[in-house]
Scaffold this motif. Structure first.
Motif, mmCIF file in Angstrom:
data_model
loop_
_atom_site.group_PDB
_atom_site.id
_atom_site.type_symbol
_atom_site.label_atom_id
_atom_site.label_comp_id
_atom_site.label_asym_id
_atom_site.label_seq_id
_atom_site.Cartn_x
_atom_site.Cartn_y
_atom_site.Cartn_z
ATOM 1 N N THR A 24 14.183 69.010 41.189
ATOM 2 C CA THR A 24 13.785 68.448 42.483
ATOM 3 C C THR A 24 13.697 66.934 42.451
ATOM 4 O O THR A 24 14.032 66.259 43.433
ATOM 5 C CB THR A 24 12.445 69.055 42.942
ATOM 6 N N ALA A 25 13.246 66.368 41.329
ATOM 7 C CA ALA A 25 13.146 64.906 41.207
ATOM 8 C C ALA A 25 14.403 64.305 40.600
ATOM 9 O O ALA A 25 14.395 63.162 40.137
ATOM 10 C CB ALA A 25 11.922 64.520 40.389
ATOM 11 N N GLY A 26 15.488 65.069 40.599
ATOM 12 C CA GLY A 26 16.768 64.529 40.182
ATOM 13 C C GLY A 26 17.082 64.691 38.713
ATOM 14 O O GLY A 26 16.353 65.342 37.959
ATOM 15 N N VAL A 27 18.211 64.094 38.332
ATOM 16 C CA VAL A 27 18.720 64.131 36.960
ATOM 17 C C VAL A 27 18.504 62.754 36.339
ATOM 18 O O VAL A 27 18.877 61.730 36.909
ATOM 19 C CB VAL A 27 20.221 64.493 36.945
ATOM 20 N N HIS A 28 17.917 62.768 35.169
ATOM 21 C CA HIS A 28 17.600 61.548 34.420
ATOM 22 C C HIS A 28 18.656 61.385 33.324
ATOM 23 O O HIS A 28 19.030 62.362 32.674
ATOM 24 C CB HIS A 28 16.200 61.717 33.820
ATOM 25 N N TYR A 29 19.142 60.161 33.136
ATOM 26 C CA TYR A 29 20.207 59.899 32.158
ATOM 27 C C TYR A 29 19.660 59.062 30.993
ATOM 28 O O TYR A 29 19.808 57.837 30.957
ATOM 29 C CB TYR A 29 21.385 59.199 32.840
ATOM 30 N N PRO A 30 19.014 59.741 30.031
ATOM 31 C CA PRO A 30 18.350 59.000 28.944
ATOM 32 C C PRO A 30 19.316 58.237 28.042
ATOM 33 O O PRO A 30 18.896 57.320 27.340
ATOM 34 C CB PRO A 30 17.603 60.091 28.167
ATOM 35 N N MET A 31 20.612 58.600 28.060
ATOM 36 C CA MET A 31 21.556 57.874 27.204
ATOM 37 C C MET A 31 21.730 56.423 27.652
ATOM 38 O O MET A 31 22.288 55.610 26.915
ATOM 39 C CB MET A 31 22.908 58.600 27.146
ATOM 40 N N LEU A 32 21.247 56.095 28.856
ATOM 41 C CA LEU A 32 21.300 54.710 29.325
ATOM 42 C C LEU A 32 20.103 53.886 28.861
ATOM 43 O O LEU A 32 20.060 52.668 29.080
ATOM 44 C CB LEU A 32 21.373 54.671 30.850
ATOM 45 N N ARG A 33 19.146 54.529 28.213
ATOM 46 C CA ARG A 33 17.958 53.810 27.759
ATOM 47 C C ARG A 33 18.315 52.708 26.759
ATOM 48 O O ARG A 33 17.637 51.688 26.690
ATOM 49 C CB ARG A 33 16.964 54.781 27.136
ATOM 50 N N HIS B 216 16.827 52.574 33.365
ATOM 51 C CA HIS B 216 16.175 53.834 33.745
ATOM 52 C C HIS B 216 16.874 54.306 35.009
ATOM 53 O O HIS B 216 16.763 53.682 36.058
ATOM 54 C CB HIS B 216 14.694 53.562 34.004
ATOM 55 N N PHE B 217 17.632 55.423 34.911
ATOM 56 C CA PHE B 217 18.510 55.807 36.011
ATOM 57 C C PHE B 217 18.356 57.282 36.335
ATOM 58 O O PHE B 217 18.383 58.143 35.449
ATOM 59 C CB PHE B 217 19.959 55.502 35.637
ATOM 60 N N VAL B 218 18.193 57.561 37.631
ATOM 61 C CA VAL B 218 18.023 58.919 38.127
ATOM 62 C C VAL B 218 18.889 59.093 39.366
ATOM 63 O O VAL B 218 18.950 58.201 40.219
ATOM 64 C CB VAL B 218 16.546 59.199 38.494
ATOM 65 N N ARG C 27 3.284 61.069 34.545
ATOM 66 C CA ARG C 27 4.507 61.484 33.863
ATOM 67 C C ARG C 27 5.323 62.421 34.739
ATOM 68 O O ARG C 27 4.768 63.215 35.504
ATOM 69 C CB ARG C 27 4.185 62.237 32.556
ATOM 70 N N ILE C 28 6.652 62.343 34.594
ATOM 71 C CA ILE C 28 7.558 63.355 35.126
ATOM 72 C C ILE C 28 8.358 63.911 33.954
ATOM 73 O O ILE C 28 8.903 63.152 33.141
ATOM 74 C CB ILE C 28 8.490 62.770 36.198
ATOM 75 N N TYR C 29 8.387 65.235 33.866
ATOM 76 C CA TYR C 29 9.190 65.935 32.859
ATOM 77 C C TYR C 29 10.400 66.537 33.573
ATOM 78 O O TYR C 29 10.267 67.468 34.363
ATOM 79 C CB TYR C 29 8.374 67.051 32.202
ATOM 80 N N GLU D 187 7.272 55.856 39.662
ATOM 81 C CA GLU D 187 7.619 55.202 40.921
ATOM 82 C C GLU D 187 9.109 54.884 40.986
ATOM 83 O O GLU D 187 9.728 54.932 42.057
ATOM 84 C CB GLU D 187 6.796 53.917 41.102
ATOM 85 N N ASP D 188 9.674 54.574 39.820
ATOM 86 C CA ASP D 188 11.108 54.330 39.717
ATOM 87 C C ASP D 188 11.907 55.569 40.120
ATOM 88 O O ASP D 188 12.947 55.468 40.771
ATOM 89 C CB ASP D 188 11.442 53.982 38.264
ATOM 90 N N VAL D 189 11.425 56.724 39.713
ATOM 91 C CA VAL D 189 12.102 57.991 40.030
ATOM 92 C C VAL D 189 12.135 58.187 41.543
ATOM 93 O O VAL D 189 13.189 58.471 42.129
ATOM 94 C CB VAL D 189 11.396 59.177 39.353
ATOM 95 N N TYR D 190 10.990 58.032 42.188
ATOM 96 C CA TYR D 190 10.933 58.221 43.643
ATOM 97 C C TYR D 190 11.869 57.240 44.355
ATOM 98 O O TYR D 190 12.550 57.606 45.322
ATOM 99 C CB TYR D 190 9.502 58.016 44.147
ATOM 100 N N ARG D 191 11.888 56.001 43.855
ATOM 101 C CA ARG D 191 12.737 54.980 44.486
ATOM 102 C C ARG D 191 14.214 55.347 44.371
ATOM 103 O O ARG D 191 14.967 55.241 45.340
ATOM 104 C CB ARG D 191 12.475 53.622 43.823
ATOM 105 N N HIS D 192 14.631 55.792 43.188
ATOM 106 C CA HIS D 192 16.034 56.171 42.995
ATOM 107 C C HIS D 192 16.429 57.314 43.934
ATOM 108 O O HIS D 192 17.505 57.277 44.545
ATOM 109 C CB HIS D 192 16.279 56.586 41.540
#
Length: 313
Positions: free
Chosen positions: A181-190, A195-197, A225-227, A238-243
């Motif tokens: 629901t809160a999207g897909v997170h791309y940790p390989m960009l860390r 921080h990209f969702v 936290r978001i898991y 907050e970054d997640v919601y913005r994306h």
């Protein structure tokens, strides 16, 4: 078989990489080390050996597992549930009421996934093992599950990606397991400091308005936290919601443009890939970064969901 040490996330939670599609950091299984050993998400059946090995590295055996929770029943999150339960004689599977019957009889799930993944289906998801009805526990909005003397998980309906989707709030870490629901997170960009969702809009129950309402409910929790279902934990909530709020209108508006021109999901996926690529390149991500392979697949599936939503609308 590739294998990584389970990631220790603190707050008695570990994350086992499930190597969905053979990719690291794609899907994973969260392990909550409480009196009632609890796992969140199994991933597809191909991830079950990784779960087994990850538990062993944490010092657990499958017969110690008491609860397996799936945020929703899409096969990349719950396809391995039936297979894994065969190894966990003392475990119950926790699922949203709207998803339970499809785990008991997964024939419609299989047909839907075959329509999306076509000839890749068997390699990605086979086998899909039915879950015995007596091993299911159904939870819906406002329900709780006690997993330790001072630990209780709270369930929250979170449609938008799917109608049969709930999220799981953990008061101990003040974190939410958000599935898709809160999207897909791309940790390989860390590694690039990014921080990209992106929203996850796959067929066939995607609804942008419901997704935004679910995001608002997350916000009201003041989470730390978001898991993610895909993949890992972030404290940059907050970054997640913005994306999501920035990209969701782009996805839908581009879909409307494509349909107005008499084109379909393949053209939509291509146009979205151009937009995302331009964004990432402006943030210093090289053209040959492996993240584009993952994003290309995600946008292909997302575009099917957007077209399906707009055509129904």
């Amino acid at each position: 078989m590739q294998q990584k040490e389970p990631l220790h996330l603190g707050q008695r939670i570990h994350l086992i990489d499930g190597f969905d599609m053979g990719w690291p950091q794609r899907t994973g299984t969260y392990v909550i080390a409480e009196e009632e050993l609890t796992l969140i998400e199994t991933g597809p059946s191909t991830s079950v050996p990784y779960i087994r090995e990850g538990l062993a590295r944490l010092g657990y055996t499958p017969d110690q597992v008491k609860y397996v929770i799936v945020t929703h029943i899409h096969l990349d999150h719950a396809g391995g549930a039936g297979l894994f339960l065969q190894e966990c004689p003392n475990a119950k599977l926790v699922v949203h009421p709207k998803g339970a019957r499809h785990l008991i009889d997964p024939s419609r799930l299989i047909a839907g996934a075959r329509a999306v993944y076509k000839e890749q289906f068997d390699a990605l998801f086979d086998p899909i093992v039915p879950v015995p009805e007596e091993r299911l526990v159904q939870k819906t909005d406002g329900d709780t599950l006690r997993i330790g003397p001072n630990s209780e998980l709270h369930f929250m309906d979170s449609p938008g990606h799917a109608n049969h989707h709930f999220s799981i709030y953990d008061p101990v870490s003040n974190g939410m397991f958000t599935g898709d629901t809160a999207g897909v997170h791309y940790p390989m960009l860390r590694k690039e400091g990014i921080h990209f969702v992106l929203p996850s809009t796959s067929p066939n129950q995607f609804d942008p308005d419901q997704m935004l309402r679910s995001i608002e409910r997350y916000e009201k929790r003041n989470l730390d936290r978001i898991y993610f279902g895909h993949f890992g934990m972030t404290e940059q909530v907050e970054d997640v919601y913005r994306h999501i709020r920035e990209w969701l209108p782009v996805f839908v508006a581009t879909g409307e443009e494509v349909l107005a021109e008499g084109l379909g999901d393949r053209e939509l996926a291509q146009r979205l890939l151009v937009r995302v690529t331009e964004y990432l390149q402006s943030h210093g991500v090289a053209d040959d970064h492996p993240v584009y392979e993952v994003i290309r697949l995600d946008l292909s599936v997302c575009s099917m969901g957007i077209v399906d939503y707009l055509q129904k609308k």
